[in-house]
Design a protein around this motif. Structure first.
Motif, mmCIF file in Angstrom:
data_model
loop_
_atom_site.group_PDB
_atom_site.id
_atom_site.type_symbol
_atom_site.label_atom_id
_atom_site.label_comp_id
_atom_site.label_asym_id
_atom_site.label_seq_id
_atom_site.Cartn_x
_atom_site.Cartn_y
_atom_site.Cartn_z
ATOM 1 N N THR A 1 45.976 69.310 23.950
ATOM 2 C CA THR A 1 46.114 70.648 24.646
ATOM 3 C C THR A 1 47.170 70.439 25.865
ATOM 4 N N GLU A 2 47.292 69.150 26.241
ATOM 5 C CA GLU A 2 48.064 68.923 27.525
ATOM 6 C C GLU A 2 49.520 69.860 27.517
ATOM 7 N N GLU A 3 49.779 70.455 28.784
ATOM 8 C CA GLU A 3 50.951 71.051 28.782
ATOM 9 C C GLU A 3 51.319 70.785 30.233
ATOM 10 N N VAL A 4 52.370 69.820 29.994
ATOM 11 C CA VAL A 4 53.072 69.211 31.489
ATOM 12 C C VAL A 4 54.619 69.377 31.181
ATOM 13 N N ALA A 5 55.280 69.680 32.351
ATOM 14 C CA ALA A 5 56.685 69.844 32.357
ATOM 15 C C ALA A 5 57.162 68.941 33.675
ATOM 16 N N LEU A 6 58.132 68.068 33.662
ATOM 17 C CA LEU A 6 58.830 67.413 34.410
ATOM 18 C C LEU A 6 60.221 67.605 34.493
ATOM 19 N N GLU A 7 60.653 68.146 35.771
ATOM 20 C CA GLU A 7 62.164 67.992 35.876
ATOM 21 C C GLU A 7 62.839 66.806 36.375
ATOM 22 N N HIS A 8 64.090 66.663 36.297
ATOM 23 C CA HIS A 8 64.801 65.463 36.444
ATOM 24 C C HIS A 8 65.396 65.323 37.964
ATOM 25 N N ARG A 9 65.239 64.287 38.378
ATOM 26 C CA ARG A 9 66.137 64.038 39.611
ATOM 27 C C ARG A 9 66.765 62.638 39.469
ATOM 28 N N VAL A 10 68.058 62.621 39.937
ATOM 29 C CA VAL A 10 68.931 61.408 39.738
ATOM 30 C C VAL A 10 68.294 60.254 40.491
ATOM 31 N N GLY A 11 68.284 59.185 39.775
ATOM 32 C CA GLY A 11 67.540 57.799 40.194
ATOM 33 C C GLY A 11 66.174 57.896 40.224
ATOM 34 N N VAL A 12 65.499 59.039 39.734
ATOM 35 C CA VAL A 12 63.924 58.853 39.549
ATOM 36 C C VAL A 12 63.631 58.436 38.183
ATOM 37 N N GLY A 13 62.586 57.510 38.053
ATOM 38 C CA GLY A 13 62.400 56.840 36.993
ATOM 39 C C GLY A 13 60.785 57.664 36.368
#
Length: 371
Positions: A313-325
């Protein structure tokens, strides 16, 4: 991970290493010819290299005489003096490369006996080997300095954490940000300068007109970094950076014993792949680093661990940042939402543990097997 202007469900399936689908559409500096096959992938190649010998080698054939070239209209192309009079074309009008047996059968010939399976796998190995030999012979890197790993490519904070062996776990634990209780971790990884150089190198290779295959079974656009000479770099990156992180964060999933990888760059554009469907990776631990370029949208979404139903049921969204892993378990189900503008490139490193897989294959407790 939040995005600041320069960012980067469908049916569930497993993304795996594959070559059975479209390859990137480069804008080469010289004419290229596009080819399709029966179950062995598609690729583009400089027209001047399209000889009977080269094409049969790329098809993994021991006997060039068994190669058949067919136009998109179904007409066979004959060679004269070992060369074909092929026209520069598009992915939509590609030539078909096949063996005489495949032509007779009208498609891919499924291996049935153990001998046929071994012969098929040996052929696939020859295909990869010849492709890499051809690339090594003809490709001239734009930034040769990035093919050899250097700590200078790392974000200073990550470099500092790795340089404290007496407190490596503590330093890394303080560096990472836990984005979800299910095990999603972000951290500053590469410098913006290195990200820009790697993006330029990928685009440079795409323009070369040398053979490329899709990075995995789900992404159509991108480059397998091991194919173009980055194996020593990726091996050192895995040992120097990912292994300490995986050992700390995913020991229960074989993180302390990763000893192999599949490394590639994926590419998302408005005219190519815009999104990535719901899936899980063929890895124990995955590293995903946004390289650029300028884009909007394309957030990663996560929906729990494959074998842990209580997390679905997890709902997680992550945006991107240049250089971030982003570091996560390979079995953490995820996908990428459509980009809304621009182009995004990400370096993906699927890290695998042979001992963990062997233990699971035999029904053992992998954690105990690794200790």
């Amino acid at each position: 991970m939040s995005e600041q202007g320069s960012t980067s469900g469908a049916e569930e399936s497993s993304a795996s290493t594959s070559s059975d689908a479209p390859t990137p559409t480069p804008t080469p500096s010289e004419p290229v010819v596009y080819f399709g096959t029966f179950g062995h992938g598609e690729f583009a190649l400089q027209r001047r290299l399209c000889t009977r010998q080269v094409l049969s080698q790329l098809m993994g054939l021991k006997a060039p005489s068994s190669l058949v070239v067919v136009t998109c209209e179904g007409d066979e192309v004959t060679s004269e003096g070992g060369s074909y009079a092929l026209k520069a074309n598009t992915p939509q009008s590609k030539y078909l490369l096949a063996t005489e047996e495949e032509v007779e059968e009208g498609g891919f010939v499924q291996p049935k006996t153990q001998h046929e399976v071994h012969a098929f796998l040996a052929r696939r190995e020859r295909m990869v080997e010849k492709k890499r030999e051809l690339i090594k012979e003809h490709f001239r890197p734009l930034h040769p300095e990035i093919y050899e790993y250097s700590d200078s490519f790392l974000h200073p904070d990550l470099r500092s954490a790795l340089d404290h062996p007496s407190d490596a776990d503590g330093a890394l634990q303080r560096l990472v940000t836990k984005e979800a209780e299910t095990g999603l971790y972000t951290l500053p990884f590469f410098t913006p300068h290195f990200c820009a150089l790697l993006c330029e190198e990928v685009h440079h290779f795409e323009r070369s007109g040398l053979p490329t295959t899709r990075p995995n079974s789900m992404n159509n656009y991108g480059v397998i970094l091991d194919d173009i000479g980055f194996t020593p770099f990726l091996t050192r990156l895995r040992e120097r950076c990912v292994l300490p992180l995986a050992s700390l964060l995913f020991k229960h999933r074989g993180g302390a014993s990763i000893d192999g990888h599949h490394g590639f760059v994926v590419q998302y554009t408005m005219k190519g792949d815009r999104k990535l469907d719901f899936h899980f990776d063929d890895s124990e631990v995955t590293l995903n680093v946004c390289l650029g370029m300028r884009f909007q949208g394309g957030a990663l979404y996560f929906r729990g661990i494959l074998e842990e139903e209580s997390t679905h049921t997890e709902e997680v969204a992550l945006e991107h940042r240049v250089g971030v892993g982003l570091v996560h378990a390979g079995k953490h189900r995820h996908g990428a939402m459509p980009i809304e503008a621009g182009e995004r490139l990400n370096l993906i490193l699927w890290c695998r543990s042979s001992s963990y897989r062997a233990a699971h294959a035999h029904g053992q407790c992998a954690c105990c097997a690794h200790d």
